[in-house]
Design a protein around this motif. Structure first.
Motif, mmCIF file in Angstrom:
data_model
loop_
_atom_site.group_PDB
_atom_site.id
_atom_site.type_symbol
_atom_site.label_atom_id
_atom_site.label_comp_id
_atom_site.label_asym_id
_atom_site.label_seq_id
_atom_site.Cartn_x
_atom_site.Cartn_y
_atom_site.Cartn_z
ATOM 1 N N GLU A 43 0.824 -1.206 0.000
ATOM 2 C CA GLU A 43 0.000 0.000 0.000
ATOM 3 C C GLU A 43 0.863 1.264 0.000
ATOM 4 N N VAL A 44 1.897 1.266 0.820
ATOM 5 C CA VAL A 44 2.762 2.445 0.912
ATOM 6 C C VAL A 44 3.502 2.660 -0.401
ATOM 7 N N ALA A 45 4.098 1.601 -0.946
ATOM 8 C CA ALA A 45 4.872 1.740 -2.185
ATOM 9 C C ALA A 45 3.999 2.258 -3.316
ATOM 10 N N PHE A 46 2.788 1.703 -3.460
ATOM 11 C CA PHE A 46 1.922 2.120 -4.562
ATOM 12 C C PHE A 46 1.545 3.593 -4.438
ATOM 13 N N ASN A 47 1.118 4.015 -3.265
ATOM 14 C CA ASN A 47 0.631 5.384 -3.108
ATOM 15 C C ASN A 47 1.764 6.410 -3.100
ATOM 16 N N VAL A 48 2.901 6.062 -2.545
ATOM 17 C CA VAL A 48 4.047 6.979 -2.566
ATOM 18 C C VAL A 48 4.555 7.169 -3.990
ATOM 19 N N ILE A 49 4.724 6.066 -4.726
ATOM 20 C CA ILE A 49 5.178 6.166 -6.117
ATOM 21 C C ILE A 49 4.167 6.925 -6.957
ATOM 22 N N SER A 50 2.881 6.709 -6.689
ATOM 23 C CA SER A 50 1.837 7.412 -7.423
ATOM 24 C C SER A 50 1.926 8.919 -7.229
ATOM 25 N N VAL A 51 2.174 9.366 -6.004
ATOM 26 C CA VAL A 51 2.235 10.802 -5.728
ATOM 27 C C VAL A 51 3.541 11.410 -6.218
ATOM 28 N N VAL A 52 4.674 10.755 -5.938
ATOM 29 C CA VAL A 52 5.969 11.312 -6.344
ATOM 30 C C VAL A 52 6.086 11.391 -7.865
ATOM 31 N N THR A 53 5.581 10.377 -8.585
ATOM 32 C CA THR A 53 5.631 10.408 -10.046
ATOM 33 C C THR A 53 4.516 11.268 -10.632
ATOM 34 N N THR A 54 3.696 11.874 -9.780
ATOM 35 C CA THR A 54 2.559 12.736 -10.134
ATOM 36 C C THR A 54 1.504 11.995 -10.945
ATOM 37 N N THR A 55 1.370 10.682 -10.718
ATOM 38 C CA THR A 55 0.332 9.926 -11.411
ATOM 39 C C THR A 55 -1.030 10.208 -10.787
ATOM 40 N N GLY A 56 -1.146 10.028 -9.483
ATOM 41 C CA GLY A 56 -2.386 10.374 -8.802
ATOM 42 C C GLY A 56 -3.352 9.233 -8.585
ATOM 43 N N TYR A 57 -2.957 7.992 -8.903
ATOM 44 C CA TYR A 57 -3.782 6.852 -8.505
ATOM 45 C C TYR A 57 -3.842 6.789 -6.978
ATOM 46 N N PHE A 99 4.272 16.939 1.374
ATOM 47 C CA PHE A 99 5.577 17.414 0.931
ATOM 48 C C PHE A 99 6.071 16.691 -0.322
ATOM 49 N N ILE A 100 5.813 15.372 -0.435
ATOM 50 C CA ILE A 100 6.289 14.670 -1.622
ATOM 51 C C ILE A 100 5.452 15.005 -2.854
ATOM 52 N N THR A 101 4.324 15.706 -2.651
ATOM 53 C CA THR A 101 3.538 16.181 -3.787
ATOM 54 C C THR A 101 4.369 17.076 -4.698
ATOM 55 N N PHE A 102 5.313 17.808 -4.120
ATOM 56 C CA PHE A 102 6.071 18.792 -4.881
ATOM 57 C C PHE A 102 7.247 18.197 -5.658
ATOM 58 N N VAL A 103 7.648 16.971 -5.347
ATOM 59 C CA VAL A 103 8.917 16.452 -5.854
ATOM 60 C C VAL A 103 8.883 16.231 -7.364
ATOM 61 N N GLY A 104 8.004 15.350 -7.835
ATOM 62 C CA GLY A 104 7.959 15.044 -9.259
ATOM 63 C C GLY A 104 9.024 14.049 -9.666
ATOM 64 N N GLY A 105 8.996 13.679 -10.936
ATOM 65 C CA GLY A 105 9.946 12.704 -11.461
ATOM 66 C C GLY A 105 11.151 13.384 -12.084
ATOM 67 N N CYS A 106 11.613 12.814 -13.195
ATOM 68 C CA CYS A 106 12.824 13.296 -13.852
ATOM 69 C C CYS A 106 12.492 14.184 -15.046
ATOM 70 N N SER A 107 13.450 15.008 -15.419
ATOM 71 C CA SER A 107 13.310 15.798 -16.635
ATOM 72 C C SER A 107 13.278 14.869 -17.840
ATOM 73 N N GLY A 108 12.448 15.211 -18.841
ATOM 74 C CA GLY A 108 12.357 14.377 -20.035
ATOM 75 C C GLY A 108 11.468 13.173 -19.851
ATOM 76 N N SER A 109 10.608 13.189 -18.823
ATOM 77 C CA SER A 109 9.658 12.109 -18.580
ATOM 78 C C SER A 109 8.248 12.668 -18.691
ATOM 79 N N THR A 110 7.250 11.821 -18.464
ATOM 80 C CA THR A 110 5.861 12.288 -18.485
ATOM 81 C C THR A 110 5.445 12.885 -17.141
ATOM 82 N N SER A 111 6.318 12.834 -16.167
ATOM 83 C CA SER A 111 5.988 13.273 -14.816
ATOM 84 C C SER A 111 5.967 14.788 -14.697
ATOM 85 N N GLY A 112 5.191 15.293 -13.723
ATOM 86 C CA GLY A 112 5.144 16.724 -13.455
ATOM 87 C C GLY A 112 5.970 17.064 -12.231
#
Length: 483
Positions: free
Chosen positions: A304-318, A336-349
């Motif tokens: 549960e933690v991995a799915f929701n943390v990855i979802s928020v950090v990658t800005t997916t939102g599931y 706070f992790i809402t602001f992080v985002g993924g990498c440059s050149g990806s689909t992430s925000g």
């Protein structure tokens, strides 16, 4: 107007592509003899008519774009596509108001994932497919923009990544067009693998198609009000979701290097290492917290933690669970992790991980200067020296990002929204994450109850966040329009 013809010619081509994207829902609805078929036929006809009219008007115009044209085109294309993409939502079974339909389409095209819809499982299959297609369309647009446009415009420090700009110092492929084409092929490949994986894990055909598109695009639209909570008791699907969300949040140019026999290209990249280390630390801390605070097995907590943390950090939102019920530590962490985002050149925000890393480098060097005022300390990132241009761009972006969050939060509060909804709504719009916090727009709520004025403000926030803020702000400056 003659000077603007190249802009309208490209816009016409983009609208034509959007019209073609309406064909799959039309075919599906025709097979099912669903009334929404007419909504899509009318929408496609109108978009195609506008596109053909613009093409006829601009047919002989050469496609020669200056820097000023690129700023206008980048912003106008996302606004125009979002507006026309909303037509099936207005004319179809949901019969949304224009404000709601535009909010939904802007959220889709920018891959934010916020929604005003409830009872999503009861929508026609064509509309479910259209929501996924909008996010998939927006996702590939984001990659092309991050690789070929933003570095050229020197926006937000993107020029740092020379392999993603038109100024090649260590060429992966000879032109930005080649990079964009290769990235599109990889994007298609990831989507196909995600679809086949979801089907193998037990998803239905339509669910697998839509969730594959919204996972790889880090968009977050699901076919159910409960999002991925519908698969709460099927951990394999949640772990596959983690994999494809993370794949969409990594730099696509590095996948090209990986395919060209550059082993270890991903791990050698400082962005990727930083993102993976951050995810590992947050997931480990919250898993321990949940295991101690709740009566559940470590594996269940980890899933549960991995799915929701990855979802928020990658800005997916599931969301597979309402993490606002996990306690104050978890809620604060997710904010706070809402602001992080993924990498440059990806689909992430989001702000993007490289800006945080550069900020840390600048802080360490400043502390060194305090101890050794006469010292000379080189600032390097990914093995390259950081020039003043990149540092200025990162500082400017970061300042205007948080200034925009503050202004947007105050505007939402002025419309009557409570503090949590206003602040997290502004934050999730600018970071393109999707859900906010609180009872109204949290993971278990949606944005339908917000006043129309708030939805329009959030649309502006989503577009500004996706276009790296400065791309939009420069259009508001009087000097931009002077000859």
């Amino acid at each position: 107007m003659r000077d603007a013809k190249p802009i309208f010619k490209i816009l016409a081509l983009l609208l034509l592509v959007l019209a073609l994207f309406m064909l799959p829902p039309i075919v599906l609805l025709g097979m099912e003899n669903d009334p929404d078929l007419w909504a899509f036929l009318q929408s496609m006809g109108l978009v195609a008519l506008v596109s053909v009219t613009l093409l006829i008007w601009t047919w002989r115009a050469p496609v020669e774009l200056k820097t000023r044209h690129m700023f206008i085109l980048t912003t106008l294309s996302w606004v125009l596509i979002s507006a026309f993409a909303s037509l099936p939502l207005v004319l179809g079974a949901p019969q949304l108001s224009f404000s709601d339909a535009v909010f939904e389409s802007v959220s889709a095209i920018t891959t934010t994932g916020s929604t005003v819809l409830s009872g999503i499982e009861h929508l026609s299959d064509g509309l479910k497919l259209w929501r996924g297609l909008m996010q998939w369309f927006g996702g590939i647009g984001i990659i092309v923009m991050a690789i070929a446009i933003l570095p050229f415009l020197k926006v937000g420090g993107m020029r740092l990544f020379q392999t993603e700009s038109s100024d090649w110092s260590d060429k992966v492929l000879p032109r930005a067009g080649g990079i964009a084409k290769a990235s599109t092929i990889i994007y298609l490949g990831f989507t196909l693998v995600a679809f086949l994986s979801y089907r193998w894990a037990g998803m239905g055909m339509l669910d697998a198609i839509v969730h594959a598109m919204s996972s790889v695009s880090t968009g977050g639209f699901a076919n159910y009000d409960a999002s991925f909570g519908i698969y709460h008791d099927r951990p394999l699907i949640l772990w596959l979701g983690c994999l494809f969300m993370l794949a969409g949040a990594l730099p696509f140019v590095l996948y090209i290097r990986l395919l060209r026999d550059s082993r270890g290209a991903l791990w050698r990249d400082q962005q990727v290492r930083g993102l993976l280390v951050l995810l590992a630390l947050v997931i480990a801390a919250l898993t321990l917290y949940r295991t101690l605070a709740f009566t559940e097995s470590p594996f269940e907590a980890l899933t549960e933690v991995a799915f929701n943390v990855i979802s928020v950090v990658t800005t997916t939102g599931y969301a597979s669970d309402d993490y606002t019920q996990w306690g104050p530590l978890a809620v604060t962490t997710f904010f706070f992790i809402t602001f992080v985002g993924g990498c440059s050149g990806s689909t992430s925000g989001g702000i993007k991980i490289f800006r945080f890393q550069i900020g840390v480098l600048m802080l360490v060097n400043q502390l060194r200067y305090l101890v050794h005022p006469s010292g000379v300390f080189a600032q390097r990132y990914n093995g390259r020296p950081l020039n003043d241009e990149v540092v200025r761009a990162v500082i400017a972006f970061s300042f205007f990002f948080f200034l925009t969050v503050a202004v947007l939060s105050l505007a939402l509060a002025a419309l009557g929204l409570d503090m949590v909804t206003a602040i997290t709504g502004a934050s999730t719009a600018l970071t393109n994450v999707g859900p906010g916090l609180g009872e109204v727009i949290g993971p278990s709520g949606n944005f339908a109850s917000l006043p129309d004025a708030a939805k329009w403000l959030l649309c502006v926030g989503m577009l500004m966040g996706r276009l790296e803020i400065l791309t939009v702000l420069v259009l508001l400056m009087p000097f931009f329009w002077r000859k």
